[in-house]
Design an enzyme around this catalytic site. Structure first.
Site, short mmCIF file in Angstrom:
data_model
loop_
_atom_site.label_atom_id
_atom_site.label_comp_id
_atom_site.label_asym_id
_atom_site.label_seq_id
_atom_site.Cartn_x
_atom_site.Cartn_y
_atom_site.Cartn_z
N GLY A 12 0.82 -1.22 0.00
CA GLY A 12 0.00 0.00 0.00
C GLY A 12 0.85 1.26 0.00
O GLY A 12 2.08 1.20 0.08
N ARG A 39 -3.93 -11.44 -2.34
CA ARG A 39 -3.88 -10.85 -3.69
C ARG A 39 -2.45 -10.48 -4.08
O ARG A 39 -2.11 -10.40 -5.25
CB ARG A 39 -4.72 -9.55 -3.75
CG ARG A 39 -6.19 -9.70 -3.54
CD ARG A 39 -6.89 -8.33 -3.57
NE ARG A 39 -6.60 -7.52 -2.39
CZ ARG A 39 -7.28 -7.56 -1.25
NH1 ARG A 39 -8.32 -8.36 -1.15
NH2 ARG A 39 -6.95 -6.80 -0.22
N CYS A 130 -3.42 11.16 10.15
CA CYS A 130 -2.42 11.98 9.44
C CYS A 130 -2.58 13.48 9.73
O CYS A 130 -1.59 14.20 9.95
CB CYS A 130 -2.49 11.72 7.94
SG CYS A 130 -4.13 11.38 7.32
N GLY A 161 -4.49 10.16 1.26
CA GLY A 161 -5.03 9.84 2.59
C GLY A 161 -6.11 8.77 2.50
O GLY A 161 -6.46 8.16 3.51
N HIS A 242 -1.02 16.92 3.19
CA HIS A 242 -2.18 17.58 3.75
C HIS A 242 -1.79 19.00 4.17
O HIS A 242 -0.70 19.22 4.70
CB HIS A 242 -2.68 16.86 5.01
CG HIS A 242 -3.28 15.51 4.76
ND1 HIS A 242 -3.51 14.99 3.50
CD2 HIS A 242 -3.73 14.57 5.63
CE1 HIS A 242 -4.07 13.80 3.61
NE2 HIS A 242 -4.20 13.51 4.89
N1 LIG Z 1 -2.70 7.33 3.63
C1 LIG Z 1 -2.55 8.07 4.72
O1 LIG Z 1 -2.32 9.30 4.68
C2 LIG Z 1 -2.65 7.45 6.05
C3 LIG Z 1 -2.28 8.19 7.15
C4 LIG Z 1 -2.40 7.64 8.41
C5 LIG Z 1 -2.87 6.36 8.52
N2 LIG Z 1 -3.23 5.66 7.42
C6 LIG Z 1 -3.72 4.30 7.62
O2 LIG Z 1 -2.79 3.37 7.08
C7 LIG Z 1 -3.48 2.22 6.61
C8 LIG Z 1 -3.10 1.93 5.16
O3 LIG Z 1 -3.32 3.04 4.35
P1 LIG Z 1 -2.79 3.12 2.85
O4 LIG Z 1 -3.00 4.52 2.46
O5 LIG Z 1 -1.43 2.50 2.70
O6 LIG Z 1 -3.85 2.15 2.09
P2 LIG Z 1 -3.67 1.37 0.71
O7 LIG Z 1 -2.74 2.09 -0.19
O8 LIG Z 1 -5.05 1.11 0.23
O9 LIG Z 1 -3.00 -0.03 1.12
C9 LIG Z 1 -3.66 -0.97 1.94
C10 LIG Z 1 -2.69 -2.10 2.27
O10 LIG Z 1 -3.34 -3.01 3.16
C11 LIG Z 1 -3.25 -4.32 2.63
N3 LIG Z 1 -4.39 -5.14 3.01
C12 LIG Z 1 -5.70 -4.88 2.77
N4 LIG Z 1 -6.45 -5.91 3.25
C13 LIG Z 1 -5.60 -6.80 3.81
C14 LIG Z 1 -5.76 -8.07 4.45
N5 LIG Z 1 -6.96 -8.61 4.64
N6 LIG Z 1 -4.64 -8.72 4.90
C15 LIG Z 1 -3.42 -8.18 4.70
N7 LIG Z 1 -3.20 -7.00 4.08
C16 LIG Z 1 -4.28 -6.33 3.65
C17 LIG Z 1 -3.21 -4.11 1.14
O11 LIG Z 1 -2.71 -5.29 0.53
P3 LIG Z 1 -3.16 -5.69 -0.97
O12 LIG Z 1 -2.33 -4.82 -1.89
O13 LIG Z 1 -2.78 -7.14 -1.03
O14 LIG Z 1 -4.63 -5.44 -1.08
C18 LIG Z 1 -2.26 -2.92 1.06
O15 LIG Z 1 -0.93 -3.36 1.20
C19 LIG Z 1 -4.96 2.52 6.85
O16 LIG Z 1 -5.28 1.98 8.12
C20 LIG Z 1 -5.02 4.01 6.90
O17 LIG Z 1 -6.11 4.47 7.64
C21 LIG Z 1 -3.11 6.16 6.19
#
Ligand SMILES: NC(=O)c1ccc[n+]([C@@H]2O[C@H](COP(=O)([O-])OP(=O)(O)OC[C@H]3O[C@@H](n4cnc5c(N)ncnc54)[C@H](OP(=O)(O)O)[C@@H]3O)[C@@H](O)[C@H]2O)c1
Length: 345
Positions: A12, A39, A130, A161, A242
């Site tokens: 991710g 996946r 964030c 985000g 942000h």
């Molecule tokens: N983006 C931000 O600014 C931010 C800031 C603070 C916190 N967060 C938090 O960080 C987390 C991830 O965010 P992101 O932006 O990186 O999301 P993302 O780009 O959608 O990536 C999600 C990740 O989670 C994995 N995943 C989903 N379902 C899973 C499962 N059942 N078992 C194992 N792995 C699984 C996905 O794997 P696959 O590729 O195999 O689907 C991918 O590696 C979230 O909790 C989000 O709230 C994000």
């Protein structure tokens, strides 16, 4: 001897950034294990100059893993973090699943590193939302000096985000607008290309959104429960970083010059504040950087002891991955954990 570190959600946005930051900062690792869903079995991810193959989280054995950087959403964290923690692996979680649990420290190292000591109760440490992370980095040095009474913040939050699907949606919709294809909102509730959306996360009963509530609750837990904060969170068509417009009311008198000097010395903060065109930071410039940038510092004379400023940071780094790695560094530097392999030797 280094630490065995697992990164859950390694494919991710945040997970990839975690791998980069672990390598960039030379975190003492013996091994790094990228994990994701089935996946992504075998998907290659970079760790410094190495390429690693992603493994599947389900049934992965964490018994010899020291630290798990968890970044796969709240549901995965709720299901997995306690099981991983029970295997003696410290979980540093990026989702909102554990942030409000009294037995889980919610940490921004520049602000409340000492609160980490309680982590052994659940073996889980939470990373804030964030928008909260960058805000408290900016507020902490001002609170220490002038004592914050009330904060009014409006956010301008990038699509990253909302994960990789959020970035894809802005890209796809922008392309569709240019070639006059139909624009279909999927991830976001309305069109995001050439638009903005005053709604992030679900609505609460009082009309605030959960994202806004998170900023209020997390600022209290990290910085000071006495601080009153109200927020309006807006999604904007920016890929990374942000931005926040912040108005603060203090107990003690403050001048813009003094505040600027204090912020210049503050850990994690960079002040860019020239009163001329371009003398401020924009999200595009903050992307890929570690700092919380502050610009447009000025006295707000509409309230007693008021200050206004503009705050920008890379949400994938300080807002997520960098903060998580900094928490791991606190564990290591304060000798709060030892590598399991060393204990066994
Ligand atoms: N983006 C931000 O600014 C931010 C800031 C603070 C916190 N967060 C938090 O960080 C987390 C991830 O965010 P992101 O932006 O990186 O999301 P993302 O780009 O959608 O990536 C999600 C990740 O989670 C994995 N995943 C989903 N379902 C899973 C499962 N059942 N078992 C194992 N792995 C699984 C996905 O794997 P696959 O590729 O195999 O689907 C991918 O590696 C979230 O909790 C989000 O709230 C994000």
């Amino acid at each position: 001897m280094g630490y065995k570190v697992a990164v859950v959600g390694a494919t991710g946005n945040v997970g990839r950034e975690m791998l980069d930051i672990l390598a960039e900062r030379g975190f003492p690792v013996s091994e790094v294990v990228p994990l994701a869903s089935s996946r992504s079995l075998g998907t290659e991810v970079s760790f410094g100059d190495k390429t690693l193959k992603t493994k599947v989280l389900d049934n992965y054995d964490f018994s010899d893993v020291d630290i798990c950087l968890m970044s796969a959403g709240g549901d995965v964290s709720k299901a997995w973090s306690p099981k991983i923690a029970a295997q003696g692996c410290v979980v540093i979680d990026n989702s909102s699943a554990w942030r409000y649990d009294a037995e889980v420290p919610l940490i921004v190292p520049e602000v409340n590193a000492d609160a980490i000591v309680g982590f052994t109760k659940k073996n889980i440490i939470a990373n804030p939302n964030c928008s909260t992370a960058q805000l408290v980095v900016a507020l902490k040095p001002l609170h220490d000096e002038y004592q914050i009474k009330r904060v009014v913040v409006s956010t301008y939050q990038s699509v990253s985000g909302a994960g990789k699907e959020g970035m894809d949606e802005l890209f796809e919709q922008t392309r569709a607008v240019f070639v006059t294809d139909p624009v279909e909102p999927k991830k976001f509730p309305k069109r995001i290309a050439f638009n903005l959306i005053p709604h992030i996360d679900v609505f609460m009963e009082d009309g605030f959104t959960k994202e806004e509530w998170k900023m209020m609750a997390e600022t209290k837990k990290i910085l000071d429960p006495k601080i009153k904060l109200t927020a309006t969170c807006v999604r904007v068509p920016v890929f990374i970083s942000h931005s926040e417009s912040v108005n603060v009311e203090f107990a003690k008198p403050v001048t813009a010059d003094e505040a600027r000097d204090i912020l210049r010395e503050a850990p994690g903060v960079l002040v860019i504040d020239k009163h001329e065109p371009g003398g401020y930071i924009t999200p595009h410039e903050a992307a890929g950087e570690d700092a919380t940038y502050i610009s447009r510092i000025r006295e707000d004379n509409t309230v007693e002891n008021g200050l206004a400023f503009w705050c920008v940071s890379d949400n994938l780094r300080k807002g997520a991955a960098l903060n998580a790695v900094q928490i791991a560094e606190v564990l290591v530097n304060r000798k709060l954990i030892k590598p399991k392999a060393e204990k066994a030797a």
